[in-house]
Design an enzyme around this catalytic site. Sequence first.
Site, short mmCIF file in Angstrom:
data_model
loop_
_atom_site.label_atom_id
_atom_site.label_comp_id
_atom_site.label_asym_id
_atom_site.label_seq_id
_atom_site.Cartn_x
_atom_site.Cartn_y
_atom_site.Cartn_z
N ILE A 12 -21.09 88.18 90.13
CA ILE A 12 -21.11 89.09 91.28
C ILE A 12 -19.71 89.38 91.81
CG2 ILE A 12 -23.44 88.42 91.97
CD1 ILE A 12 -21.96 87.05 94.43
N LEU A 14 -15.81 88.60 93.28
CA LEU A 14 -15.20 87.73 94.30
C LEU A 14 -15.59 88.24 95.68
CD1 LEU A 14 -13.50 85.22 94.34
CD2 LEU A 14 -11.45 86.61 94.29
N HIS A 15 -16.89 88.11 95.98
CA HIS A 15 -17.41 88.57 97.26
C HIS A 15 -17.57 87.39 98.22
CE1 HIS A 15 -17.75 92.64 95.94
NE2 HIS A 15 -18.29 92.20 94.80
N ALA A 16 -18.37 87.52 99.25
CA ALA A 16 -18.40 86.58 100.37
C ALA A 16 -18.45 85.10 99.98
CB ALA A 16 -19.56 86.91 101.29
N ALA A 19 -15.55 84.01 97.57
CA ALA A 19 -14.28 84.13 98.30
C ALA A 19 -14.14 82.98 99.29
CB ALA A 19 -14.19 85.47 99.02
#
Length: 88
Positions: A12, A14-16, A19
């Site tokens: 998915i 480097l999202h929430a 990160a």
Amino acid sequence: MRSQKVILKNKIGLHARPAAIFVKKARNFDSEIIIKKGIQEANGKSIISIMALGAMKGDELIIITKGSDEDKCIAELSNLLEFMEEEE
């Protein structure tokens, strides 16, 4: 100063959540940390800055570290990005 290229393998990007995991690890180091995606740069200790990169699976990122623990920092953070998997 040290730098390392990494191909993002997390499905998915480097999202929430990924990160946040990266920032939590990065804040354990004294070194300055920059993540580059193309011409964009992000503060490696800021979740908002990292998410603004919009890094997706397959993107090439460059991690740059500068400071007293830069060698250990770059080794651990590049390893984290290369082997990070999102929980289902």
